[in-house]
Design an enzyme around this catalytic site. Structure first.
Site, PDB file in Angstrom:
ATOM      1  N   SER A 166      -3.947   4.672   3.133  1.00 52.67           N
ATOM      2  CA  SER A 166      -2.730   3.879   3.312  1.00 52.67           C
ATOM      3  C   SER A 166      -2.462   2.914   2.154  1.00 52.67           C
ATOM      4  O   SER A 166      -1.372   2.379   2.046  1.00 52.67           O
ATOM      5  CB  SER A 166      -2.777   3.100   4.623  1.00 52.67           C
ATOM      6  OG  SER A 166      -3.718   2.047   4.562  1.00 52.67           O
ATOM      7  N   LYS A 175      -5.257  -4.442   3.160  1.00 57.66           N
ATOM      8  CA  LYS A 175      -3.800  -4.470   3.265  1.00 57.66           C
ATOM      9  C   LYS A 175      -3.212  -5.446   2.254  1.00 57.66           C
ATOM     10  O   LYS A 175      -3.937  -6.179   1.578  1.00 57.66           O
ATOM     11  CB  LYS A 175      -3.373  -4.932   4.676  1.00 57.66           C
ATOM     12  CG  LYS A 175      -3.831  -4.043   5.797  1.00 57.66           C
ATOM     13  CD  LYS A 175      -3.136  -2.703   5.745  1.00 57.66           C
ATOM     14  CE  LYS A 175      -3.677  -1.757   6.792  1.00 57.66           C
ATOM     15  NZ  LYS A 175      -3.298  -0.389   6.533  1.00 57.66           N
TER      16      LYS A 175
END
Length: 153
Positions: free
Chosen positions: A66, A104
């Site tokens: 991701s 993230k």
């Protein structure tokens, strides 16, 4: 796997032996190669470049894809410096509610924080006020290459 998580590997050696590696005198061209001089500059120690604060630095291994848009690939090593205060827009390692650490992009909002993937198809994780969360800055990424091209993994 949609999320990029991280597994703690450990801390770097606090007093590693100095390992000077030769450094080329010119930058490597990523396009059409140009003739370069053959002499080398002084050597450098990768520990001194990658580890700014050994007592607060931990190494994690990334798992997932991701964060590929931010240049972080599955199996990369993430250098996390716990002494740095993360800012909005930083790549971070975050843990909350007993979850495995997630890598993230931090976005600070007025009354909450958000953890964004570097993939627009994955929605952000919104952590509401009162959520116990630990957020640490990622200060480096290391990767080994597999022979024949491509990232090791």
């Amino acid at each position: 796997m949609h999320e990029t998580t991280a597994i703690l590997i450990g801390q770097p050696d606090l007093e590693p032996p100095l390992e000077l590696l030769p450094v080329g005198s010119v930058r490597a061209q990523l396009g059409f190669p140009s003739p370069a001089e053959d002499f080398e500059e002084d050597g450098l120690d990768l520990n001194r470049i990658l580890v700014r604060n050994p007592l607060a630095t931990y190494i994690y291994r990334a798992s997932g894809w991701s964060m590929a848009g931010a240049g972080i690939l599955d199996n990369d090593l993430l250098l996390c410096d716990r002494s740095i205060t993360p800012r909005s827009g930083d790549v971070v390692l975050a843990t909350w509610d007993g979850n495995q650490p997630a890598c993230k992009i931090l976005r600070l909002a007025e009354n909450h924080l958000e953890l964004h993937s570097a993939n627009p198809d994955i929605p952000p994780i919104v952590l509401e006020p009162g959520t116990e969360v630990e957020v640490f800055a990622i200060v480096g990424v290391a990767r080994t290459m597999k022979r024949g091209g491509g990232a090791r993994g």
